[in-house]
Design a protein around this motif. Structure first.
Motif, PDB file in Angstrom:
ATOM      1  N   GLN A 180     122.530  81.086 -30.804  1.00  0.00           N
ATOM      2  CA  GLN A 180     122.686  80.641 -32.193  1.00  0.00           C
ATOM      3  C   GLN A 180     122.776  79.113 -32.337  1.00  0.00           C
ATOM      4  OE1 GLN A 180     122.163  82.910 -34.330  1.00  0.00           O
ATOM      5  NE2 GLN A 180     122.340  84.543 -32.807  1.00  0.00           N
ATOM      6  N   ALA A 181     122.624  78.388 -31.249  1.00  0.00           N
ATOM      7  CA  ALA A 181     122.791  76.923 -31.310  1.00  0.00           C
ATOM      8  C   ALA A 181     121.646  76.295 -32.097  1.00  0.00           C
ATOM      9  CB  ALA A 181     122.826  76.354 -29.896  1.00  0.00           C
ATOM     10  N   PRO A 182     121.917  75.172 -32.787  1.00  0.00           N
ATOM     11  CA  PRO A 182     120.825  74.504 -33.499  1.00  0.00           C
ATOM     12  C   PRO A 182     119.750  73.997 -32.532  1.00  0.00           C
ATOM     13  CG  PRO A 182     122.891  73.249 -33.684  1.00  0.00           C
ATOM     14  CD  PRO A 182     123.218  74.501 -32.940  1.00  0.00           C
ATOM     15  N   ALA A 183     118.526  73.892 -33.042  1.00  0.00           N
ATOM     16  CA  ALA A 183     117.398  73.439 -32.224  1.00  0.00           C
ATOM     17  C   ALA A 183     117.621  72.005 -31.735  1.00  0.00           C
ATOM     18  CB  ALA A 183     116.122  73.531 -33.055  1.00  0.00           C
ATOM     19  N   PHE A 184     116.890  71.618 -30.695  1.00  0.00           N
ATOM     20  CA  PHE A 184     117.016  70.272 -30.113  1.00  0.00           C
ATOM     21  C   PHE A 184     116.545  69.210 -31.107  1.00  0.00           C
ATOM     22  CE2 PHE A 184     115.573  72.643 -26.110  1.00  0.00           C
ATOM     23  CZ  PHE A 184     116.831  72.740 -25.543  1.00  0.00           C
ATOM     24  N   ALA A 185     117.457  68.316 -31.492  1.00  0.00           N
ATOM     25  CA  ALA A 185     117.055  67.113 -32.238  1.00  0.00           C
ATOM     26  C   ALA A 185     116.958  65.968 -31.224  1.00  0.00           C
ATOM     27  CB  ALA A 185     118.078  66.809 -33.323  1.00  0.00           C
ATOM     28  N   GLU A 186     116.455  64.828 -31.685  1.00  0.00           N
ATOM     29  CA  GLU A 186     116.190  63.708 -30.772  1.00  0.00           C
ATOM     30  C   GLU A 186     117.457  63.160 -30.131  1.00  0.00           C
ATOM     31  OE1 GLU A 186     114.776  64.238 -33.644  1.00  0.00           O
ATOM     32  OE2 GLU A 186     112.612  64.105 -33.320  1.00  0.00           O
ATOM     33  N   ASP A 187     118.627  63.388 -30.772  1.00  0.00           N
ATOM     34  CA  ASP A 187     119.868  62.842 -30.206  1.00  0.00           C
ATOM     35  C   ASP A 187     120.617  63.867 -29.347  1.00  0.00           C
ATOM     36  OD1 ASP A 187     120.684  64.545 -32.180  1.00  0.00           O
ATOM     37  OD2 ASP A 187     121.935  63.084 -33.256  1.00  0.00           O
ATOM     38  N   HIS A 188     119.966  64.980 -29.026  1.00  0.00           N
ATOM     39  CA  HIS A 188     120.602  65.973 -28.148  1.00  0.00           C
ATOM     40  C   HIS A 188     120.778  65.369 -26.746  1.00  0.00           C
ATOM     41  CE1 HIS A 188     121.234  69.721 -25.943  1.00  0.00           C
ATOM     42  NE2 HIS A 188     121.473  70.294 -27.111  1.00  0.00           N
ATOM     43  N   ASN A 189     121.869  65.755 -26.080  1.00  0.00           N
ATOM     44  CA  ASN A 189     122.086  65.276 -24.702  1.00  0.00           C
ATOM     45  C   ASN A 189     120.944  65.701 -23.791  1.00  0.00           C
ATOM     46  OD1 ASN A 189     124.540  64.247 -25.360  1.00  0.00           O
ATOM     47  ND2 ASN A 189     125.730  65.948 -24.491  1.00  0.00           N
ATOM     48  N   TYR A 190     120.672  64.867 -22.792  1.00  0.00           N
ATOM     49  CA  TYR A 190     119.741  65.269 -21.729  1.00  0.00           C
ATOM     50  C   TYR A 190     120.518  66.116 -20.720  1.00  0.00           C
ATOM     51  CZ  TYR A 190     115.460  62.675 -22.813  1.00  0.00           C
ATOM     52  OH  TYR A 190     114.277  62.258 -23.369  1.00  0.00           O
ATOM     53  N   GLU A 191     120.057  67.368 -20.498  1.00  0.00           N
ATOM     54  CA  GLU A 191     120.724  68.271 -19.541  1.00  0.00           C
ATOM     55  C   GLU A 191     119.675  69.055 -18.759  1.00  0.00           C
ATOM     56  OE1 GLU A 191     123.176  70.597 -22.169  1.00  0.00           O
ATOM     57  OE2 GLU A 191     124.656  69.015 -22.393  1.00  0.00           O
ATOM     58  N   PRO A 192     118.789  68.364 -18.020  1.00  0.00           N
ATOM     59  CA  PRO A 192     117.688  69.064 -17.352  1.00  0.00           C
ATOM     60  C   PRO A 192     118.197  69.978 -16.249  1.00  0.00           C
ATOM     61  CG  PRO A 192     117.821  66.792 -16.607  1.00  0.00           C
ATOM     62  CD  PRO A 192     118.805  66.917 -17.738  1.00  0.00           C
ATOM     63  N   ASN A 193     117.529  71.124 -16.069  1.00  0.00           N
ATOM     64  CA  ASN A 193     118.009  72.136 -15.122  1.00  0.00           C
ATOM     65  C   ASN A 193     117.068  72.441 -13.971  1.00  0.00           C
ATOM     66  OD1 ASN A 193     120.485  72.718 -16.426  1.00  0.00           O
ATOM     67  ND2 ASN A 193     119.377  73.883 -17.981  1.00  0.00           N
ATOM     68  N   SER A 194     115.811  72.042 -14.058  1.00  0.00           N
ATOM     69  CA  SER A 194     114.865  72.332 -12.963  1.00  0.00           C
ATOM     70  C   SER A 194     114.417  71.007 -12.349  1.00  0.00           C
ATOM     71  CB  SER A 194     113.644  73.086 -13.501  1.00  0.00           C
ATOM     72  OG  SER A 194     112.840  72.210 -14.272  1.00  0.00           O
ATOM     73  N   PRO A 195     113.869  71.063 -11.129  1.00  0.00           N
ATOM     74  CA  PRO A 195     113.331  69.805 -10.567  1.00  0.00           C
ATOM     75  C   PRO A 195     112.287  69.185 -11.501  1.00  0.00           C
ATOM     76  CG  PRO A 195     113.508  71.479  -8.860  1.00  0.00           C
ATOM     77  CD  PRO A 195     113.831  72.181 -10.153  1.00  0.00           C
ATOM     78  N   TYR A 196     111.460  70.027 -12.131  1.00  0.00           N
ATOM     79  CA  TYR A 196     110.465  69.493 -13.081  1.00  0.00           C
ATOM     80  C   TYR A 196     111.151  68.758 -14.227  1.00  0.00           C
ATOM     81  CZ  TYR A 196     107.499  69.505 -17.246  1.00  0.00           C
ATOM     82  OH  TYR A 196     106.844  69.137 -18.399  1.00  0.00           O
ATOM     83  N   SER A 197     112.105  69.441 -14.903  1.00  0.00           N
ATOM     84  CA  SER A 197     112.688  68.807 -16.088  1.00  0.00           C
ATOM     85  C   SER A 197     113.526  67.587 -15.714  1.00  0.00           C
ATOM     86  CB  SER A 197     113.489  69.807 -16.924  1.00  0.00           C
ATOM     87  OG  SER A 197     114.454  70.472 -16.163  1.00  0.00           O
ATOM     88  N   ALA A 198     114.156  67.627 -14.524  1.00  0.00           N
ATOM     89  CA  ALA A 198     114.920  66.447 -14.084  1.00  0.00           C
ATOM     90  C   ALA A 198     113.978  65.264 -13.848  1.00  0.00           C
ATOM     91  CB  ALA A 198     115.704  66.774 -12.812  1.00  0.00           C
ATOM     92  N   SER A 199     112.801  65.557 -13.291  1.00  0.00           N
ATOM     93  CA  SER A 199     111.857  64.453 -13.038  1.00  0.00           C
ATOM     94  C   SER A 199     111.295  63.908 -14.349  1.00  0.00           C
ATOM     95  CB  SER A 199     110.737  64.899 -12.087  1.00  0.00           C
ATOM     96  OG  SER A 199     109.888  65.855 -12.707  1.00  0.00           O
TER      97      SER A 199
END
Ligand code: NAD
Ligand code: DAU
Length: 356
Positions: A142-161
């Motif tokens: 139920q969380a609101p969609a990602f806006a531009e000021d959302h925290n960066y919280e990458p979880n995969s090697p791809y998203s972290a890179s």
């Protein structure tokens, strides 16, 4: 003249084709041609002098510096990346090399080029970095969609890179004044999508009578955008985006993977029915989940609409129908990408479970 990197891949090729279909200025297309790069995507530009293809690595500083000096582009659009989450889990090294080191090197080459431009060209120059919603991590239902000021919280090697590359782009603006723009987009689908990603994999496997692999319970949610709409968003940001800003791009189309697969099956049942009269949905096979699989992504695309007037033109229904039709009409393109290297990947990823 603009310089595009990664323009032989899925989104980059669509962007180059759209650009040259609607504008007069030329494109220098720099692509390393990894397994994901396919020069055949650009076959229709073979005799078009406005398209200059160069096989090079964004991490090759000298090659990039030479191309910038020679062609004097007014903008660089950086699509080049290792882009497949599952491959990043099997082998993260290439992701760090291209997405982090490669982005750093091209930023440095562009900074040196840009610093030496005469004032009007320097003022007008843009470096647009194409990034992803995956940098924001996973959302609760139920969380609101990602806006531009959302925290960066990458979880995969791809998203972290990719997150690292976004931070480098940001820093090159704040520290050196490089006129950058960043777009963070949701899942794309459409023509020329490499068939290791969900939608093309399902189409190709369905037609070949193979299992349709669904990770875990299939209830992971993605926000799907037709690739042509991503290309129009990038063109709009390049044209009117505010320097230093980030724009989230999405289709307002949150769907669970299982629903996506069922929709593709229903379209194939209608457009290319199985000879035994059964639905392609009978080929669905639940397989082992992706390690660390993000549960939900959703993009809040209100900023790009409010500030730049961009909205997607396709609905999911119109875009997915076009996409299935395109794959039915391009069996030779599919056959050509199913090279030895691609077969090896399928074996590595799916063989321990259901086979693909
Ligand atoms: P893709 O894997 O289909 O294409 C990537 C292209 O980059 C390929 O042509 C490849 O040969 C080239 N490349 C890879 N490493 C390179 C290097 N070191 N130097 C030069 N070229 C190199 O990827 P895609 O799906 O077209 O994604 C393009 C960009 O958009 C990526 O930056 C990705 O993170 C981002 N993105 C993708 C999606 C999506 O759904 N596919 C969504 C949001 C953002
Ligand atoms: O969100 C944007 C991202 O979308 C981009 O940044 C990435 O470059 C792009 O690859 C894509 O990442 P995903 O991991 O979301 O895409 P993929 O097509 O690999 O998977 C989509 C969903 O389908 C995901 O939840 C995993 C699931 N899946 C995928 C495959 C290949 C399956 O259930 N079965 C499969 O066989």
């Amino acid at each position: 003249m603009i310089l595009v990197t990664g323009g032989a891949g899925f989104i980059g090729a669509n962007f180059v084709l759209d650009w040259l279909g609607s504008r007069d200025d030329s494109v220098v297309n720099v692509d390393k041609l990894t397994y994901a790069g396919n020069i055949e995507n650009l076959a229709s530009l073979k005799n078009d002098a406005r398209h200059i293809f160069v096989q090079a690595d964004i991490g090759d500083s000298q090659a990039i510096a030479r191309l910038l000096a020679e062609h004097q582009p007014r903008a660089v659009v950086n699509f080049a990346a290792e882009s497949h989450v599952d491959r990043s889990i099997h082998g993260p090294e290439d992701f760090i090399q291209t997405n982090v080191v490669g982005t750093f090197r091209i930023l440095e080459a562009v900074r040196h080029y840009w610093s030496a431009l005469p004032a009007p060209e320097k003022e007008a120059f843009r470096f647009l970095h194409v990034s992803t919603d995956e940098v924001y991590g996973s959302l609760e239902p139920q969380a609101p969609a990602f806006a531009e000021d959302h925290n960066y919280e990458p979880n995969s090697p791809y998203s972290a890179s990719k997150a690292a590359s976004d931070h480098l782009v940001r820093a090159w603006h704040h520290t050196y004044g490089l006129p950058v723009l960043t777009t963070n987009c949701s899942n794309n689908y459409g023509p020329y999508h490499f068939p290791e990603k969900l939608i093309p994999l399902i189409i190709v496997n369905a037609l070949a009578g193979k299992p349709l692999p669904i990770y875990g319970d299939g209830m992971q949610v993605r926000d799907w955008l037709y690739v042509g709409d991503h290309c129009s968003a990038i063109r709009r940001v390049l044209e009117a985006g505010k320097v230093g800003e980030t724009y989230n791009v999405g289709g307002w189309n949150e769907k669970a993977n299982l629903d996506i697969v069922k929709t593709v099956c229903a379209l194939l049942d209608e457009m290319r029915p199985r000879t035994d009269g059964q639905s392609y949905a009978h080929q669905i096979a639940f397989v082992q989940d992706r390690p660390g699989h993000d549960r939900r992504y959703a993009i809040d695309a209100r900023k790009i609409e409010r500030e730049l007037g961009w909205r997607p033109a396709e609905t999911f229904e119109s875009g997915i129908r076009k996409t299935v039709q395109w794959y039915l009409e391009h069996p030779q393109w599919v056959a050509n990408v199913q090279s030895g290297a691609y077969r090896d990947w399928l074996q590595k990823q799916y063989a321990p479970q259901e086979g693909a």
